[in-house]
Write a protein that holds these residues in place. Structure first.
Motif, mmCIF file in Angstrom:
data_model
loop_
_atom_site.group_PDB
_atom_site.id
_atom_site.type_symbol
_atom_site.label_atom_id
_atom_site.label_comp_id
_atom_site.label_asym_id
_atom_site.label_seq_id
_atom_site.Cartn_x
_atom_site.Cartn_y
_atom_site.Cartn_z
ATOM 1 N N UNK A 48 46.743 43.564 45.141
ATOM 2 C CA UNK A 48 47.234 42.546 43.970
ATOM 3 C C UNK A 48 46.319 43.060 42.809
ATOM 4 N N UNK A 49 46.638 42.879 41.676
ATOM 5 C CA UNK A 49 46.140 43.124 40.209
ATOM 6 C C UNK A 49 44.946 42.119 40.091
ATOM 7 N N UNK A 50 45.472 40.811 40.056
ATOM 8 C CA UNK A 50 44.864 39.484 39.586
ATOM 9 C C UNK A 50 45.142 38.266 40.497
ATOM 10 N N UNK A 51 44.496 37.393 40.442
ATOM 11 C CA UNK A 51 44.829 36.143 40.687
ATOM 12 C C UNK A 51 44.851 35.302 39.438
ATOM 13 N N UNK A 52 45.753 34.320 39.242
ATOM 14 C CA UNK A 52 46.053 33.641 38.122
ATOM 15 C C UNK A 52 45.928 32.031 38.482
ATOM 16 N N UNK A 53 45.174 31.083 37.986
ATOM 17 C CA UNK A 53 45.361 29.737 38.516
ATOM 18 C C UNK A 53 45.388 29.036 37.260
#
Length: 371
Positions: free
Chosen positions: A309-314
């Motif tokens: 995955x590239x990033x986690x977004x919350x």
């Protein structure tokens, strides 16, 4: 929800390709869709999107191993540890039932003053036993040698040998500790954790996550946080003469808070952690009249090659009063990007002037701040 956040990340990527630094509140025009952006949008499908709610908080708490009080001697081989004498060390010698061979304690003298110092040639000299090899030997080996020599003049000598001054061996603790300096290596095992504690512990500016450990021409990184927080005993080391423990500054331990907040900027992450609520508070909070309370995002970079995955977004729905509790419990990590939008998410692509720097730009800022 997923589509909206994909649009958010796509906008981050646009900035990366343009190479522009966007200052919150400014306006940038001229970004056009092309093959590169279309390909990037496809890659951005590899993004984890989560709502900051009770389920996520519970998940994070389970993922964090509770800190445990661990003996600093666990994980290093102290069972067979024996101190070896060196030049400058001082010993005392007592022979039972032979007071003439035992120097009595004096009120004006110390055991170190009256003891026998290991000379430059590595030996000590005692009555009936001259030039006894001492440097490089344990106290048991020295005692055994003394017994053998004294047995020539004394029947069955009972000999007691003690080290009263440790002068020959030392380790160094430098950097962001309260009392950097030189610490003696003695007959009590000295570990890396012990040395940091003896140095008064870490300062507020210390990088608590890693320290460097140097022995001879070899340097390795010790993950201090893994020892304290996760009980990783493999991070401890038994120190030897000449070892160097260096604690770096935590200049790169920070998060970026941008968007519709009162004072956009960076917030340092201390070894006690940093919550989303604390980060927003440190920057003055969101602008109540213009900010979209449901548009509070946390962007956390990931490694595509290893994590997939590239990033986690919350996302935090701050209009909900319960969300304030979640914001206090949501723990940020160094290099996280917190962004607050002032526009409805459905119009996100029309408000590029409010976007934060791209992930690659943040990495560049980190590099510059470290120089």
């Amino acid at each position: 929800m997923a589509l909206r956040c994909k649009s958010l990340i796509t906008s981050f990527a646009f900035l990366a390709m343009t190479g522009c630094t966007i200052i919150p509140g400014s306006h940038y025009e001229g970004i056009e869709s092309n093959e590169k952006t279309q390909n990037l949008e496809q890659e951005l499908e590899k993004v984890n999107i989560q709502l900051i709610d009770s389920a996520l908080i519970t998940q994070q708490k389970k993922a964090r191993t509770a800190a445990k009080p661990i003996s600093s001697l666990v994980g290093v081989n102290t069972r067979d540890y024996q101190y070896k004498l060196g030049v400058g060390d001082v010993v005392t010698v007592g022979v039972w039932d032979h007071p003439e061979l035992t120097i009595p304690a004096g009120t004006q003298r110390t055991a170190e003053f009256d003891g026998f110092k290991v000379q430059e040639d590595g030996t000590i000299t005692y009555a009936y036993a001259s030039n006894i090899p001492a440097a490089g030997h344990t106290i048991s080996e020295l005692r055994k040698d003394l017994v053998t020599r004294l047995a020539r003049v004394i029947e069955n000598p009972q000999v007691d040998v003690k080290i009263v001054s440790f002068k020959s061996q030392k380790a160094y603790v430098t950097g962001e500790v309260k009392q950097p300096g030189i610490y003696p290596v003695t007959d009590t095992p000295l570990t890396l954790i012990d040395a940091i504690n003896q140095a008064g512990g870490l300062t507020e500016a210390a990088d608590w996550r890693t320290v460097t450990f140097t022995r001879g021409d070899k340097t390795e990184v010790i993950k201090l946080e893994d020892f304290y927080a996760n009980g990783d005993i493999s991070q401890n080391r038994l120190l030897q003469h000449g070892d160097i423990v260096h604690v770096n500054r935590n200049d790169k331990q920070k998060v970026f808070v941008l968007g519709d907040v009162k004072r956009a900027g960076t917030v340092g992450v201390t070894r006690y952690g940093l919550s989303l609520a604390q980060a927003l508070s440190e920057t003055g909070g969101i602008n109540e009249n213009t900010a979209d309370a449901n548009g509070v995002f946390v962007l956390r970079k990931r490694n595509l090659e290893t994590d997939g995955v590239i990033a986690d977004v919350y996302q935090l729905h701050a209009k909900n009063m319960t969300a304030l509790v979640f914001a206090e419990q949501f723990k940020l990590q160094p290099s996280d990007i917190v962004y607050v939008t002032s526009a409805p998410l459905a119009r996100w692509n029309k408000v590029l002037s409010l976007l934060l720097p791209s992930l690659s730009t943040v990495d560049a800022i980190d590099d510059l701040s470290g120089n």
